[in-house]
Scaffold this motif. Structure first.
Motif, mmCIF file in Angstrom:
data_model
loop_
_atom_site.group_PDB
_atom_site.id
_atom_site.type_symbol
_atom_site.label_atom_id
_atom_site.label_comp_id
_atom_site.label_asym_id
_atom_site.label_seq_id
_atom_site.Cartn_x
_atom_site.Cartn_y
_atom_site.Cartn_z
ATOM 1 N N GLY A 16 57.472 17.899 56.477
ATOM 2 C CA GLY A 16 58.104 18.343 55.236
ATOM 3 C C GLY A 16 58.015 19.815 54.925
ATOM 4 O O GLY A 16 58.088 20.214 53.764
ATOM 5 N N CYS A 17 57.841 20.680 55.939
ATOM 6 C CA CYS A 17 57.789 22.112 55.655
ATOM 7 C C CYS A 17 59.123 22.784 55.981
ATOM 8 O O CYS A 17 59.213 23.995 56.036
ATOM 9 C CB CYS A 17 56.639 22.764 56.402
ATOM 10 S SG CYS A 17 56.794 22.591 58.173
ATOM 11 N N ALA A 18 60.156 21.969 56.223
ATOM 12 C CA ALA A 18 61.534 22.444 56.467
ATOM 13 C C ALA A 18 61.796 22.856 57.916
ATOM 14 O O ALA A 18 62.639 23.714 58.160
ATOM 15 C CB ALA A 18 61.943 23.560 55.495
ATOM 16 N N LYS A 19 61.096 22.233 58.866
ATOM 17 C CA LYS A 19 61.405 22.488 60.285
ATOM 18 C C LYS A 19 62.861 22.126 60.580
ATOM 19 O O LYS A 19 63.626 22.932 61.099
ATOM 20 C CB LYS A 19 60.529 21.616 61.208
ATOM 21 C CG LYS A 19 59.114 22.066 61.365
ATOM 22 C CD LYS A 19 58.355 21.162 62.310
ATOM 23 C CE LYS A 19 58.110 19.767 61.760
ATOM 24 N NZ LYS A 19 57.311 19.708 60.539
ATOM 25 N N THR A 20 63.210 20.869 60.266
ATOM 26 C CA THR A 20 64.554 20.393 60.610
ATOM 27 C C THR A 20 65.618 21.193 59.869
ATOM 28 O O THR A 20 66.603 21.636 60.466
ATOM 29 C CB THR A 20 64.675 18.892 60.265
ATOM 30 O OG1 THR A 20 63.662 18.190 60.999
ATOM 31 C CG2 THR A 20 66.040 18.349 60.628
ATOM 32 N N THR A 21 65.410 21.393 58.568
ATOM 33 C CA THR A 21 66.383 22.133 57.765
ATOM 34 C C THR A 21 66.575 23.540 58.335
ATOM 35 O O THR A 21 67.706 24.033 58.431
ATOM 36 C CB THR A 21 65.898 22.206 56.299
ATOM 37 O OG1 THR A 21 65.568 20.878 55.880
ATOM 38 C CG2 THR A 21 66.954 22.776 55.389
ATOM 39 N N PRO A 264 64.468 29.740 49.252
ATOM 40 C CA PRO A 264 64.056 29.182 47.964
ATOM 41 C C PRO A 264 64.098 27.655 47.972
ATOM 42 O O PRO A 264 64.794 27.056 48.797
ATOM 43 C CB PRO A 264 65.127 29.713 47.010
ATOM 44 C CG PRO A 264 66.344 29.848 47.860
ATOM 45 C CD PRO A 264 65.853 30.222 49.239
ATOM 46 N N ASN A 266 65.750 24.648 46.715
ATOM 47 C CA ASN A 266 67.119 24.615 46.224
ATOM 48 C C ASN A 266 67.685 23.226 46.490
ATOM 49 O O ASN A 266 67.721 22.775 47.637
ATOM 50 C CB ASN A 266 67.912 25.705 46.978
ATOM 51 C CG ASN A 266 69.387 25.690 46.687
ATOM 52 O OD1 ASN A 266 70.140 24.961 47.314
ATOM 53 N ND2 ASN A 266 69.802 26.481 45.722
#
Ligand code: ADP
Ligand code: MG
Length: 330
Positions: A16-21, A264, A266
């Motif tokens: 959940g630290c935004a690897k995929t995003t 950010p 968002n």
């Protein structure tokens, strides 16, 4: 492999630290480019190396219908033969089709934004925002890979071996990894030469970073001396005292490595996968669309970093995209 080829593993064992995003938006923005502003499109391969297959779903790909995935590439005992990489990849047309389907399901009465998909009157796709993007997809089958690989020869370098025909084909290969430091992540670190670490700006941000750095060092020493830190991207930032403190701390711990751009928190970024497209092609990068704006800024900063790396080491890359277009036109 040319040691300064851009094969970037997006890694952090935290979930959940935004690897995929980050992997998905970076890959898409680099592939699309912003030619009007001197940011050239690149030919990009996005590798989904997480059994959750979130990178694949981000484009509306139906994981249950996949013929071949990264799992098959890892498990294939090819002997001396190199795999025919094209057999494993999903190309721009199919990605565009599945984005279109996902959009229609979620927005039955609305046309998709032109930056994502442009259709003619009959609904046929004329152009899309992913024309230079290829995907090596994954699904839950990959969850067995860690155990199955354990007894195979060359278990740490299977991805590298499987991807070897792709190294010359693509400008960037971006690898999304699972939230662990297991064999799949080791395969990503062995196949890459750069690591990008997304760090969520939260209280425990730095916890686990020393473990991650140790894993990177171990891989450097034992398997892949070419591996280097490409950068640290701060994600899910909110203007608060806590986030500011965390940002300062991370920048202090890793001087020179953190990207100037901060992503950010968002809501549009989180909602985008349900519309079947990454935020960078779903929304225009304007001040009212901070998510898209900042992921574009990150991609441009990453691309500038790549240029300065190449300048520093005197590396001139051929224009692979132009070569590719020529070949298609033959
Ligand atoms: P990881 O791959 O590291 O597990 P994800 O990229 O899947 O992390 O992100 C975790 C969750 O947070 C997802 O639901 C995603 O949509 C959401 N998310 C990611 N980045 C942002 C952001 N900047 N703002 C809001 N939500 C985000
Ligand atoms: Mg993920």
């Amino acid at each position: 492999m040319n040691p300064y080829k851009m094969v970037i593993a997006v890694t952090n064992q935290k979930g959940g630290c935004a690897k995929t995003t980050t992997a998905v938006n970076l890959a898409t923005a680099l592939a699309k480019g912003d030619a009007a502003n001197g940011f050239r499109p690149a030919k990009v391969l996005l590798v989904d190396l997480d059994p959750q297959g979130n990178a694949s779903t981000s484009f509306g790909i139906d994981k249950s219908t996949l013929d071949r995935t990264v799992y098959d590439l890892l498990m294939n005992d090819l002997g001396e033969e190199l795999p025919i990489i094209d057999d494993y990849l999903i190309g721009p047309d199919i990605i565009a089709d599945s984005m279109n389907e996902a959009w229609k399901q979620n927005n039955p009465d609305k046309k998709p934004p032109k930056t994502m998909i442009e259709t003619d009157r009959d609904g046929n796709i004329i152009s899309s925002g992913v024309e230079n993007l290829w995907l090596l997809p994954s699904n839950i089958q990959l969850s067995g890979a860690e155990i199955e690989l354990a007894t195979r020869i060359g278990r740490e370098t299977r991805l590298k071996e499987g991807l070897s025909p792709a190294y010359d084909e693509f400008d960037y290969i971006i690898i999304d990894t699972p939230p662990s430091l297991g064999l799949l992540t080791i395969n990503a670190l062995a196949a890459a030469n750069w690591v990008l670490i997304p760090v969520q700006t939260e209280y425990y941000a730095l916890e686990g970073m020393s473990q991650l750095m140790n894993s990177i060092k171990l891989v450097q020493r034992r398997i892949n001396p070419n591996l280097k830190l490409f950068g640290i991207a701060l994600t899910m930032y909110q203007n608060s005292k806590l986030c500011n403190t965390v940002e300062r701390e991370v920048r202090k711990h890793f001087p020179g490595h953190c990207f100037k751009t901060v992503i950010p928190r968002n809501i549009d970024i989180a909602v985008a996968p349900s519309d079947g497209a990454p935020i960078v092609i779903l929304k225009k990068p304007t001040r009212s669309n901070k998510g898209s704006q900042q992921y574009w800024a990150l991609a441009k900063e990453a691309s500038r970093r790549v240029q300065s790396i190449r300048q520093k080491y005197g590396i001139r890359e051929p224009d692979r995209l132009r070569q590719h277009k020529l070949r298609i036109g033959d």
